[in-house]
Design a protein around this motif. Structure first.
Motif, PDB file in Angstrom:
ATOM      1  N   VAL A 100       0.837  -1.199   0.000  1.00  0.00           N
ATOM      2  CA  VAL A 100       0.000   0.000   0.000  1.00  0.00           C
ATOM      3  C   VAL A 100       0.876   1.255   0.000  1.00  0.00           C
ATOM      4  CG1 VAL A 100      -1.541   1.362   1.501  1.00  0.00           C
ATOM      5  CG2 VAL A 100      -2.080  -1.028   0.983  1.00  0.00           C
ATOM      6  N   VAL A 101       1.891   1.273   0.845  1.00  0.00           N
ATOM      7  CA  VAL A 101       2.773   2.441   0.909  1.00  0.00           C
ATOM      8  C   VAL A 101       3.543   2.595  -0.391  1.00  0.00           C
ATOM      9  CG1 VAL A 101       4.791   3.432   2.069  1.00  0.00           C
ATOM     10  CG2 VAL A 101       2.910   2.500   3.408  1.00  0.00           C
ATOM     11  N   GLN A 102       3.996   1.500  -0.957  1.00  0.00           N
ATOM     12  CA  GLN A 102       4.720   1.593  -2.235  1.00  0.00           C
ATOM     13  C   GLN A 102       3.828   2.177  -3.320  1.00  0.00           C
ATOM     14  OE1 GLN A 102       7.945   1.039  -2.454  1.00  0.00           O
ATOM     15  NE2 GLN A 102       7.931   1.723  -4.567  1.00  0.00           N
ATOM     16  N   THR A 103       2.581   1.726  -3.387  1.00  0.00           N
ATOM     17  CA  THR A 103       1.625   2.273  -4.355  1.00  0.00           C
ATOM     18  C   THR A 103       1.401   3.760  -4.098  1.00  0.00           C
ATOM     19  OG1 THR A 103       0.518   0.132  -4.577  1.00  0.00           O
ATOM     20  CG2 THR A 103      -0.748   2.087  -5.205  1.00  0.00           C
ATOM     21  N   ALA A 104       1.245   4.118  -2.835  1.00  0.00           N
ATOM     22  CA  ALA A 104       1.034   5.522  -2.479  1.00  0.00           C
ATOM     23  C   ALA A 104       2.243   6.372  -2.850  1.00  0.00           C
ATOM     24  CB  ALA A 104       0.730   5.639  -0.983  1.00  0.00           C
ATOM     25  N   LEU A 105       3.430   5.864  -2.612  1.00  0.00           N
ATOM     26  CA  LEU A 105       4.642   6.630  -2.932  1.00  0.00           C
ATOM     27  C   LEU A 105       4.827   6.800  -4.438  1.00  0.00           C
ATOM     28  CD1 LEU A 105       7.156   5.325  -0.244  1.00  0.00           C
ATOM     29  CD2 LEU A 105       5.963   7.533  -0.315  1.00  0.00           C
ATOM     30  N   ILE A 106       4.396   5.834  -5.205  1.00  0.00           N
ATOM     31  CA  ILE A 106       4.446   5.979  -6.664  1.00  0.00           C
ATOM     32  C   ILE A 106       3.530   7.118  -7.096  1.00  0.00           C
ATOM     33  CG2 ILE A 106       3.789   4.887  -8.858  1.00  0.00           C
ATOM     34  CD1 ILE A 106       4.808   2.213  -7.580  1.00  0.00           C
ATOM     35  N   LYS A 107       2.312   7.134  -6.552  1.00  0.00           N
ATOM     36  CA  LYS A 107       1.377   8.215  -6.889  1.00  0.00           C
ATOM     37  C   LYS A 107       1.923   9.562  -6.424  1.00  0.00           C
ATOM     38  CE  LYS A 107      -2.643   5.266  -6.954  1.00  0.00           C
ATOM     39  NZ  LYS A 107      -3.928   4.922  -6.372  1.00  0.00           N
ATOM     40  N   LEU A 108       2.513   9.580  -5.250  1.00  0.00           N
ATOM     41  CA  LEU A 108       3.097  10.810  -4.734  1.00  0.00           C
ATOM     42  C   LEU A 108       4.249  11.275  -5.628  1.00  0.00           C
ATOM     43  CD1 LEU A 108       3.314  12.968  -2.501  1.00  0.00           C
ATOM     44  CD2 LEU A 108       4.803  11.379  -1.259  1.00  0.00           C
TER      45      LEU A 108
END
Length: 172
Positions: free
Chosen positions: A46-54
């Motif tokens: 989840v954090v990896q996905t969020a960091l990609i979007k960020l």
């Protein structure tokens, strides 16, 4: 010279993003772990996905709102993970993989188990408000909903936890 300026700006943005992730990743993983009911592997995803979007939006994100934006990305990614019809499922294998050590204490496991009983929106409201300590406005911004929705989801979530919580540990 114009191309050189762009390269310097891009390099500066990369450095700022790297510094932000280095400073805030652990907090984002902790929040994600609570949002996905203690599944640390799923929280990391989840954090990896969020960091990609960020990262993709980093050039447009103002420094003073970067943390709130990242938190919103984590909440959205956790919600999307829960909603996904095509979530990855564990595969049955003849040979067992190496087992990771469970880093959660007994109290952590109880809290994670209780949070797992809540719907994702209730869980997000309770985690952000009462575990992370965010205001109603900050929680609403992270969840992408109204403050009234945060208040009702928090109240319903706490009520649900009170109903299932063992009497000696009941929330006040």
């Amino acid at each position: 010279m114009e191309g050189g300026d762009r390269v310097r700006r891009d390099s500066e943005r990369e450095r700022e993003f790297t510094e932000f992730v280095t400073a805030r990743r652990a907090v984002l993983v902790r929040t994600a772990t609570l949002l996905v009911s203690g599944d640390t592997a799923k929280a990391e995803d989840v954090v990896q996905t969020a960091l990609i979007k960020l990262y993709l939006a980093w050039a447009k994100v103002r420094p003073e709102t970067a943390e709130a934006y990242a938190r919103k990305c984590v909440v959205n990614a956790a919600t999307d993970e829960h909603r996904s019809l095509f979530r990855r499922r564990e595969q049955v294998r003849a040979v067992l993989p190496e087992v990771a050590v469970d880093a959660h204490t007994g109290e952590d496991r109880v809290m994670l188990g209780l949070l797992a009983t809540l719907r994702p929106s209730m869980r997000a409201a309770v985690v952000l408000r009462y575990v992370e300590g965010f205001s109603v406005a900050e929680t609403a911004a992270a969840m992408g909903c109204t403050e009234g929705n945060v208040k009702s989801q928090s109240a319903r979530g706490l009520q649900r936890l009170r109903e299932i919580l063992p009497a000696p540990l009941a929330l006040r």
